[in-house]
Design a protein around this motif. Sequence first.
Motif, mmCIF file in Angstrom:
data_model
loop_
_atom_site.group_PDB
_atom_site.id
_atom_site.type_symbol
_atom_site.label_atom_id
_atom_site.label_comp_id
_atom_site.label_asym_id
_atom_site.label_seq_id
_atom_site.Cartn_x
_atom_site.Cartn_y
_atom_site.Cartn_z
ATOM 1 N N VAL A 1 0.848 -1.187 0.000
ATOM 2 C CA VAL A 1 0.000 0.000 0.000
ATOM 3 C C VAL A 1 0.886 1.240 0.000
ATOM 4 O O VAL A 1 1.794 1.365 0.823
ATOM 5 N N THR A 2 0.634 2.157 -0.913
ATOM 6 C CA THR A 2 1.385 3.403 -0.939
ATOM 7 C C THR A 2 0.456 4.581 -0.696
ATOM 8 O O THR A 2 -0.682 4.611 -1.180
ATOM 9 N N PRO B 1 -4.682 -1.616 13.269
ATOM 10 C CA PRO B 1 -5.005 -2.728 14.173
ATOM 11 C C PRO B 1 -6.354 -3.380 13.880
ATOM 12 O O PRO B 1 -6.504 -4.598 14.038
ATOM 13 N N LYS B 2 -7.332 -2.595 13.436
ATOM 14 C CA LYS B 2 -8.644 -3.164 13.119
ATOM 15 C C LYS B 2 -8.560 -4.096 11.915
ATOM 16 O O LYS B 2 -9.241 -5.129 11.868
ATOM 17 N N LEU B 3 -7.717 -3.746 10.937
ATOM 18 C CA LEU B 3 -7.536 -4.604 9.765
ATOM 19 C C LEU B 3 -6.865 -5.915 10.162
ATOM 20 O O LEU B 3 -7.295 -7.006 9.755
ATOM 21 N N TYR B 4 -5.812 -5.824 10.987
ATOM 22 C CA TYR B 4 -5.095 -7.028 11.408
ATOM 23 C C TYR B 4 -5.940 -7.894 12.345
ATOM 24 O O TYR B 4 -5.785 -9.114 12.373
ATOM 25 N N ASP C 1 -3.424 -12.852 9.241
ATOM 26 C CA ASP C 1 -2.370 -13.397 8.393
ATOM 27 C C ASP C 1 -1.983 -12.469 7.247
ATOM 28 O O ASP C 1 -1.139 -12.815 6.418
ATOM 29 N N LEU C 2 -2.592 -11.285 7.186
ATOM 30 C CA LEU C 2 -2.260 -10.322 6.137
ATOM 31 C C LEU C 2 -0.926 -9.646 6.447
ATOM 32 O O LEU C 2 -0.604 -9.374 7.608
ATOM 33 N N LYS C 3 -0.137 -9.420 5.411
ATOM 34 C CA LYS C 3 1.146 -8.730 5.563
ATOM 35 C C LYS C 3 1.085 -7.442 4.748
ATOM 36 O O LYS C 3 1.129 -7.480 3.520
ATOM 37 N N VAL C 4 0.964 -6.322 5.417
ATOM 38 C CA VAL C 4 0.875 -5.030 4.740
ATOM 39 C C VAL C 4 2.254 -4.399 4.660
ATOM 40 O O VAL C 4 2.939 -4.258 5.677
#
Length: 301
Positions: A95-96, A111-114, A119-122
């Motif tokens: 993400v940019t 934190p809400k996304l994680y 298991d998502l790596k942003v």
Amino acid sequence: MDWDKLRIFHAVADAGSLTHAGDKLNLSQSAVSRQIRGLEEQLNTNLFHRHARGLILTEQGELLFDATVAMSKRLDTAAARIRDSEEEVFGELRVTTTTGFGTLWLAPRLPKLYEKYPDLKVDLMLEERVLDLPMREADVAIRMKEPSQADLVRKKLMMIKMCMYASPAYLAANGTPQRLEDMSDHRLICQNTDSNQVHAGLNLIQQLMMHDVRSMLTVNNYFGVLQAVINNLGIGVLPDYLIQDFPDLVQVLPETESADVPVFLAYPEELRASKRVAAFKDFVQDEIITHRKLLREKESH
């Protein structure tokens, strides 16, 4: 053209060394060298200058490397699309966005996304330079203007304004300006007029500087401007989206603000079906809705 030779050429050009490329490809140096010679004979040109320190691309080699880089990115895109058609929401999402929006608005909400997708790596890339999404320099972009690149899916998220803010402590010690002319008695904190920023913000800064501001601090991003403001250094030009997270800031001269600035989310057309992109887009949109609701509640009190 032989795809295997191109793959080996790309590895050699990227590594600048037959040995390092061979290690990466699990091939011997002599096998790599034979493939490069075969490709040069096929194209009837030298692709590398050979030096004791390593290999340097010739002009023809640079042209071919540009092509293999583009091919590699397209293959990565195809692989991502295949994975996204089969997988749940996990893996890397690049993400940019700008330094200001990324540090002040997006990162505090991640934190809400994680929590939803552990298991998502942003990979969050914060810079003012506009990355090339079709060439897969990033998967998703959030920008303060509508993207001009072709083949992008784009969505307007919200409108923001650049406004003037100060800390209560600064205003208690230095007084609150009642008109623009009063800015000559205060320190202005803002982005440097030579730095990359939204045009509406630049116009507001230039308007303020016409009033003989006696002292200034310029910073190349809004995070630095905010830090100076909350540490009682002066009156800062900042985006209005941060007031939700910094409610103690006082808006100064509220009738003096920038024109509306659109905030867009964009991603390449080939990632339209990506589950990772969809999850991130939904997360941002939900946070925007919450942001607007809280602002409305604040204005109604």
